[in-house]
Design a protein around this motif. Structure first.
Motif, PDB file in Angstrom:
ATOM      1  N   ALA A 205       0.823  -1.205   0.000  1.00 18.28           N
ATOM      2  CA  ALA A 205       0.000   0.000   0.000  1.00 18.28           C
ATOM      3  C   ALA A 205       0.858   1.256   0.000  1.00 18.28           C
ATOM      4  CB  ALA A 205      -0.941  -0.007   1.199  1.00 18.28           C
ATOM      5  N   MET A 206       1.970   1.226   0.736  1.00 20.57           N
ATOM      6  CA  MET A 206       2.874   2.376   0.766  1.00 20.57           C
ATOM      7  C   MET A 206       3.467   2.639  -0.619  1.00 20.57           C
ATOM      8  SD  MET A 206       6.537   2.720   2.702  1.00 20.57           S
ATOM      9  CE  MET A 206       7.209   1.526   1.534  1.00 20.57           C
ATOM     10  N   ASP A 212       0.930   6.641  -6.958  1.00 13.49           N
ATOM     11  CA  ASP A 212      -0.270   7.417  -7.280  1.00 13.49           C
ATOM     12  C   ASP A 212      -0.047   8.922  -7.146  1.00 13.49           C
ATOM     13  OD1 ASP A 212      -1.630   5.113  -7.839  1.00 13.49           O
ATOM     14  OD2 ASP A 212      -2.588   4.965  -5.862  1.00 13.49           O
ATOM     15  N   ARG A 213       0.696   9.357  -6.138  1.00 10.12           N
ATOM     16  CA  ARG A 213       0.849  10.798  -5.935  1.00 10.12           C
ATOM     17  C   ARG A 213       1.910  11.426  -6.837  1.00 10.12           C
ATOM     18  NH1 ARG A 213       3.102   8.927  -0.914  1.00 10.12           N
ATOM     19  NH2 ARG A 213       5.366   9.276  -0.817  1.00 10.12           N
ATOM     20  N   LYS A 214       2.760  10.595  -7.457  1.00  6.38           N
ATOM     21  CA  LYS A 214       3.765  11.064  -8.428  1.00  6.38           C
ATOM     22  C   LYS A 214       4.664  12.164  -7.849  1.00  6.38           C
ATOM     23  CE  LYS A 214       0.644  10.114 -12.293  1.00  6.38           C
ATOM     24  NZ  LYS A 214       1.109   8.748 -12.414  1.00  6.38           N
ATOM     25  N   ALA A 215       4.967  12.036  -6.574  1.00 11.31           N
ATOM     26  CA  ALA A 215       5.853  12.992  -5.904  1.00 11.31           C
ATOM     27  C   ALA A 215       6.498  12.289  -4.721  1.00 11.31           C
ATOM     28  CB  ALA A 215       5.094  14.233  -5.439  1.00 11.31           C
ATOM     29  N   GLU A 216       7.687  12.776  -4.361  1.00  9.90           N
ATOM     30  CA  GLU A 216       8.418  12.128  -3.264  1.00  9.90           C
ATOM     31  C   GLU A 216       7.776  12.423  -1.917  1.00  9.90           C
ATOM     32  OE1 GLU A 216      11.150   9.838  -1.334  1.00  9.90           O
ATOM     33  OE2 GLU A 216      10.915  10.057  -3.506  1.00  9.90           O
ATOM     34  N   ARG A 217       7.445  13.693  -1.660  1.00  5.22           N
ATOM     35  CA  ARG A 217       6.948  14.084  -0.348  1.00  5.22           C
ATOM     36  C   ARG A 217       5.421  14.131  -0.331  1.00  5.22           C
ATOM     37  NH1 ARG A 217      10.299  18.805   2.511  1.00  5.22           N
ATOM     38  NH2 ARG A 217       9.017  17.940   4.190  1.00  5.22           N
ATOM     39  N   VAL A 218       4.882  13.857   0.851  1.00  7.14           N
ATOM     40  CA  VAL A 218       3.437  13.929   1.053  1.00  7.14           C
ATOM     41  C   VAL A 218       3.111  15.299   1.646  1.00  7.14           C
ATOM     42  CG1 VAL A 218       1.449  12.879   2.189  1.00  7.14           C
ATOM     43  CG2 VAL A 218       3.401  11.464   1.520  1.00  7.14           C
ATOM     44  N   GLU A 219       2.170  15.998   1.037  1.00  5.13           N
ATOM     45  CA  GLU A 219       1.751  17.303   1.537  1.00  5.13           C
ATOM     46  C   GLU A 219       0.688  17.112   2.611  1.00  5.13           C
ATOM     47  OE1 GLU A 219       3.130  20.147   0.801  1.00  5.13           O
ATOM     48  OE2 GLU A 219       4.511  19.199  -0.619  1.00  5.13           O
TER      49      GLU A 219
END
Length: 382
Positions: A205-206, A212-219
């Motif tokens: 899941a991680m 899915d978010r296509k970015a390294e960091r989560v906002e």
């Protein structure tokens, strides 16, 4: 939008904060919203996240001890964002000096005076990354800050922010170039948390979330701020602790001192930690009273790092966690009944004793082991 849900939760929570005094129920709503937000970044570690939040709510410091790459630093950054706290990170290294942590006086050429320049410890949430990589002299620079909320330099005391909290990380598998934390330092941490590896389903899941978010960091969104966090801490003072739960805490702490496997037992600070963490857990569960299960749930994280085992146990690979868990099993647990069951049992008795308990049901004690007036909340007399 990644922060839409967080913004909605924040708006609802700030409605609760219109009054200065929060109830445990309001604190519960805020705390759960913070956990949900942090869990967007830290996957599959809800139990560890709850423990860290309990430490923050109880006004203590948290030691996160585990293997590299398990998200310890990510967890600290995520909590800083969701709690709305100023965040500072110190990478502890062998050449780090105490003044690099606390700050030092310097000569101001314009004024001709010595001026104190605050160090990175003057923040709200301090990440002490790999704290065991720096010598004891530098580790000790945090003792006063963690214990008294101030820093003394050149005979002058400088107060830290009231919301100040330390999240320290510790790598337990590397010994070369590391310095074990002394007992006095470990005792300053309210609890120790271990994260562990993710189950395969959570690890998948991680990875899928990352794709899915296509970015390294989560906002992440800010859910509360420092002022609301302080109000949440204050609300714990209204969480009642009955006399039998206090006796249970004392019995557990004394069991660590009397155990044959233990060389040095838990200090009185360990009992204070148990009580405050149990209050925080009760509030997180939506209750305004503590039950023995609250104490049981946090006993190992709160006490295991405070005891010193006998040397022969290291050879047998017996851990402090296992010793505390065995003491939990051996210590008698008080039978504490919820309010409704207590009142119903008293009514069913129908005897003279039942009349006395019926009178107590008008103003029921939140947690009691036996119906009767002897169950007095510890907060009323301690």
């Amino acid at each position: 939008m990644p922060g839409a849900e967080g913004a909605t939760a924040q708006a609802q929570i700030r409605g609760d904060a219109m009054s200065d005094q929060l109830t445990p129920e309001q604190t519960c709503r805020k705390a759960l919203a913070v956990l949900d937000e942090v869990e967007k970044a830290v996957v599959g570690k809800r139990a560890a996240l709850e423990l860290v939040l309990l430490g923050v709510l109880a006004g203590g410091h948290v030691l996160i001890e585990d293997l590299p790459g398990l998200g310890k630093t990510l967890m600290a950054r995520s909590f800083a964002t969701a709690l709305g706290l100023d965040f500072t990170r110190i990478q502890f290294t062998p050449d780090l000096l105490p003044s690099d942590v606390t700050g030092a006086p310097f000569y101001d050429q314009r004024g001709g005076d010595m001026v104190f320049r605050p160090g990175p410890v003057f923040t709200q949430l301090l990440l002490a990354d790999e704290i065991n990589r720096t010598p004891p002299k530098t580790q000790a620079a945090l003792l006063e800050a963690m214990g008294e909320g101030q820093v003394s330099v050149d005979g002058k005391s400088h107060q830290l922010d009231p919301a100040f909290v330390v999240l320290a990380t510790d790598n337990p598998i590397e010994y070369e170039g590391t310095y074990a934390l002394p007992e006095a330092q470990l005792d300053r941490f309210l609890l120790r948390v271990r994260m562990g590896y993710l189950p395969p389903s959570d690890e998948a899941a991680m990875l899928l979330r990352r794709l899915d978010r296509k970015a390294e960091r989560v906002e992440l969104a800010q859910i509360v701020d420092a002022e609301q966090l302080l109000a949440m801490r204050t609300s714990l003072e209204s969480v009642e602790v009955s006399a039998d739960v206090v006796d249970y805490v004392v019995a557990l702490v004394n069991a660590t001192r009397a155990a044959t496997q233990v060389q040095v037992g838990a200090s009185p600070r360990g009992g204070l930690a148990l009580v405050q963490l149990a209050r925080a857990r009760a509030a997180l569960s939506g209750r305004d009273y503590v039950i023995p299960e609250d104490v049981k749930a946090i006993a190992v994280p709160a006490l295991a790092h405070r005891i010193t085992l006998r040397p022969e146990l290291w050879v047998r690979r017996v851990s402090a966690d296992e010793v505390v868990a065995s003491l939990l099993t051996a210590t008698a647990t008080p039978r504490t009944l919820p309010r409704q069951q207590d009142a119903a049992g008293a009514a069913a008795a129908g005897t003279g004793a039942g009349g006395s308990a019926g009178g107590a049901s008008d103003t029921p004690s939140p947690a009691r082991s036996n119906p009767g007036p002897a169950q007095k909340p510890a907060g009323a007399h301690r």
